[in-house]
Write an enzyme that holds these catalytic residues in place. Structure first.
Site, mmCIF file in Angstrom:
data_model
loop_
_atom_site.group_PDB
_atom_site.id
_atom_site.type_symbol
_atom_site.label_atom_id
_atom_site.label_comp_id
_atom_site.label_asym_id
_atom_site.label_seq_id
_atom_site.Cartn_x
_atom_site.Cartn_y
_atom_site.Cartn_z
ATOM 1 N N CYS A 116 24.007 19.858 41.698
ATOM 2 C CA CYS A 116 25.202 19.006 41.718
ATOM 3 C C CYS A 116 25.401 17.469 42.187
ATOM 4 O O CYS A 116 26.500 17.073 41.921
ATOM 5 C CB CYS A 116 26.553 20.057 42.418
ATOM 6 S SG CYS A 116 26.669 21.673 41.826
ATOM 7 N N HIS A 256 32.534 15.857 44.771
ATOM 8 C CA HIS A 256 31.953 16.820 43.808
ATOM 9 C C HIS A 256 32.891 18.018 43.836
ATOM 10 O O HIS A 256 33.496 18.297 45.250
ATOM 11 C CB HIS A 256 30.511 17.218 44.164
ATOM 12 C CG HIS A 256 29.982 18.528 43.407
ATOM 13 N ND1 HIS A 256 29.950 18.181 41.871
ATOM 14 C CD2 HIS A 256 29.825 19.801 43.772
ATOM 15 C CE1 HIS A 256 29.631 19.544 41.564
ATOM 16 N NE2 HIS A 256 29.390 20.409 42.305
ATOM 17 N N ASN A 286 33.645 23.712 38.304
ATOM 18 C CA ASN A 286 32.662 22.849 38.745
ATOM 19 C C ASN A 286 31.727 22.562 37.448
ATOM 20 O O ASN A 286 30.973 23.369 36.905
ATOM 21 C CB ASN A 286 31.940 23.734 39.721
ATOM 22 C CG ASN A 286 30.610 22.699 40.095
ATOM 23 O OD1 ASN A 286 30.320 22.042 39.601
ATOM 24 N ND2 ASN A 286 29.841 23.596 41.118
HETATM 25 C C1 LIG Z 1 31.626 31.537 45.822
HETATM 26 C C2 LIG Z 1 32.832 31.416 46.528
HETATM 27 C C3 LIG Z 1 34.039 30.771 46.011
HETATM 28 C C4 LIG Z 1 33.095 32.920 47.217
HETATM 29 O O1 LIG Z 1 34.148 32.772 48.077
HETATM 30 P P1 LIG Z 1 34.313 33.458 49.452
HETATM 31 O O2 LIG Z 1 35.547 33.327 50.082
HETATM 32 O O3 LIG Z 1 32.976 32.857 50.175
HETATM 33 O O4 LIG Z 1 34.190 35.001 49.221
HETATM 34 P P2 LIG Z 1 32.870 35.957 49.502
HETATM 35 O O5 LIG Z 1 31.720 35.757 48.749
HETATM 36 O O6 LIG Z 1 32.968 36.181 51.118
HETATM 37 O O7 LIG Z 1 33.644 37.297 49.102
HETATM 38 C C5 LIG Z 1 34.878 37.912 49.571
HETATM 39 C C6 LIG Z 1 35.160 39.166 48.800
HETATM 40 O O8 LIG Z 1 35.685 38.716 47.286
HETATM 41 C C7 LIG Z 1 34.710 39.377 46.618
HETATM 42 N N1 LIG Z 1 34.732 38.301 45.335
HETATM 43 C C8 LIG Z 1 33.853 37.688 45.051
HETATM 44 N N2 LIG Z 1 34.065 37.008 43.882
HETATM 45 C C9 LIG Z 1 35.152 37.704 43.439
HETATM 46 C C10 LIG Z 1 36.269 37.354 42.237
HETATM 47 N N3 LIG Z 1 35.712 36.358 41.154
HETATM 48 N N4 LIG Z 1 37.426 37.823 42.137
HETATM 49 C C11 LIG Z 1 37.622 38.764 43.344
HETATM 50 N N5 LIG Z 1 36.813 39.078 44.165
HETATM 51 C C12 LIG Z 1 35.697 38.465 44.524
HETATM 52 C C13 LIG Z 1 33.504 39.714 47.148
HETATM 53 O O9 LIG Z 1 32.946 40.693 46.354
HETATM 54 C C14 LIG Z 1 34.055 39.812 48.644
HETATM 55 O O10 LIG Z 1 34.408 41.333 48.596
HETATM 56 P P3 LIG Z 1 34.019 42.240 49.812
HETATM 57 O O11 LIG Z 1 34.371 41.691 50.972
HETATM 58 O O12 LIG Z 1 34.722 43.464 49.339
HETATM 59 O O13 LIG Z 1 32.597 42.317 49.894
HETATM 60 C C15 LIG Z 1 32.532 30.465 47.762
HETATM 61 O O14 LIG Z 1 31.549 31.291 48.713
HETATM 62 C C16 LIG Z 1 32.055 29.078 47.420
HETATM 63 O O15 LIG Z 1 32.709 28.271 47.150
HETATM 64 N N6 LIG Z 1 30.675 28.879 47.769
HETATM 65 C C17 LIG Z 1 30.234 27.524 47.623
HETATM 66 C C18 LIG Z 1 30.244 26.785 46.213
HETATM 67 C C19 LIG Z 1 29.191 25.705 46.153
HETATM 68 O O16 LIG Z 1 29.724 24.965 47.163
HETATM 69 N N7 LIG Z 1 28.291 25.520 45.542
HETATM 70 C C20 LIG Z 1 27.472 24.420 45.595
HETATM 71 C C21 LIG Z 1 27.588 23.670 44.286
HETATM 72 S S1 LIG Z 1 27.366 24.353 42.918
#
Ligand SMILES: CC(C)(COP(=O)(O)OP(=O)(O)OC[C@H]1O[C@@H](n2cnc3c(N)ncnc32)[C@H](O)[C@@H]1OP(=O)(O)O)[C@@H](O)C(=O)NCCC(=O)NCCS
Length: 329
Positions: A116, A256, A286
């Protein structure tokens, strides 16, 4: 003689027509609209449909519009850099393919892969070719067909990404506008948290890797989130300090867009108000290398010559960086 800097003299973008909404995703994986919006800020994203279409086709559409707007001709382009994480093929480079499709016979071409952060890495690289005096008209394209590497059975990644492309023209100027500074960083230890496991030389694709869905993006969201907040905010604050810029001096932040919460943290750290933050995550998700040029394209009419703009990115690798530029027109 006054110093030569690299100025952006045109910007364009392209997103495919098909809209993948949160509602449609609800029918594909166990997710819901409220979760997606509250955790990421994304409402919909675009998907390139159609047999045989790839990243180069997105890039070509952006470049065609850029030529129309700026009057630049394909034969005048002396360098093309394509930032992409989803090249048409492992080789040849997507930049070469785009050059062929647009008839840029006099350009040398290569891709930059920094996930990214690739568009930012590419702009900074291109600026050095301009500053050295060796090249006069450079196309920097950020393009990704993320739908080709996203697992639509993995709810933690498929909600995030969309397809899109943007392109800029970089030319020399001596009026003080253009790219002023850049700070880029990398940490390969981050590869554990964001990668595609197979399809490269370490693990070439085979039936087993495909069955295990190892040809798709893998992301361990939380560590990536933490590293993104830290590095994108740190590097943006650092470039402001290095160039004696206060929040009032900054006209726009172009971050980004992987997660709205990461963007908010970066803006807060810089002391920049939300009204100065370009945001397209809600409608495109994204778009990896497409994100920053797509923002500049959408906001182009609101930009004024001399505006101080900070570009900031974070991505797989890990990679990150920030560029400070003065808008040139
Ligand atoms: C991916 C992302 C959105 C997930 O959000 P988060 O708040 O970290 O969520 P978590 O991974 O801790 O998951 C929390 C819960 O939501 C659930 N969950 C994950 N995706 C889900 C979705 N699409 N819908 C519903 N629930 C979801 C998980 O399974 C987890 O459930 P659990 O607590 O029962 O295990 C976030 O981590 C993120 O944005 N990461 C960075 C992305 C990024 O910057 N990438 C770099 C450039 S590409």
């Amino acid at each position: 003689m006054s110093k030569i800097t690299a100025a952006i003299t045109g910007v364009s973008g392209y997103v495919p027509d098909y809209i993948l909404s949160n509602k449609e995703l609800e029918t594909m994986v166990d997710t819901n609209e409220d979760w997606i919006i509250s955790r990421t800020g994304i409402k919909e994203r675009r998907i390139l449909k159609g047999e045989g279409l790839g990243t180069s086709d997105l890039g070509v559409e952006a470049v065609k519009e850029l030529f129309k707007k700026t009057g630049a001709q394909a034969q005048e382009i002396d360098l093309i850099i394509c930032a992409t994480a989803t090249p048409d093929r492992i080789f040849p480079s997507t930049a070469c393919i785009i050059a062929d499709k647009i008839g840029a016979k006099n350009a040398f071409c290569f891709d930059i892969m920094a996930a990214c952060s690739g568009f930012l890495y590419s702009v900074y690289t291109a600026s050095k070719f301009i500053e050295s005096g060796s090249h006069k008209k450079i196309l920097v394209i950020g393009a990704d067909k993320m739908s080709s590497i996203v697992d639509y059975k993995d709810r933690s990644t498929c909600i995030i990404f969309g397809d899109g492309a943007g392109a800029i023209l970089l030319e020399p100027t001596t009026d003080g506008m253009g790219i002023q500074d850049g700070i880029l960083g990398s940490d390969g230890a981050g590869r554990e948290f964001l990668n595609i496991k197979s399809g490269g030389s370490v693990s070439p694709s085979n039936k087993e890797t495909v069955a295990n869905r190892e040809h798709f993006v893998f992301q361990d969201g939380q560590p990536v989130f933490k590293a993104a907040v830290k590095n994108m905010a740190d590097v943006s604050a650092k470039i402001m300090k290095k160039n004696n810029l206060t929040a009032d001096d900054v006209a726009w932040l172009v971050p980004h867009q992987a997660n709205k919460r990461i963007i908010d943290a970066t803006a807060r750290r810089m002391g920049v108000g939300n009204e100065k933050v370009m945001l397209n995550i809600q409608k495109y998700g994204n778009t990896t290398n497409g994100t920053i040029p797509l923002c500049l394209w959408e906001w182009e009419n609101q930009l004024n010559k001399g505006d101080n703009i900070i570009l900031a990115a974070f991505g797989g690798g890990f990679t990150w960086g920030s560029i400070y530029l003065k808008w040139a027109y």
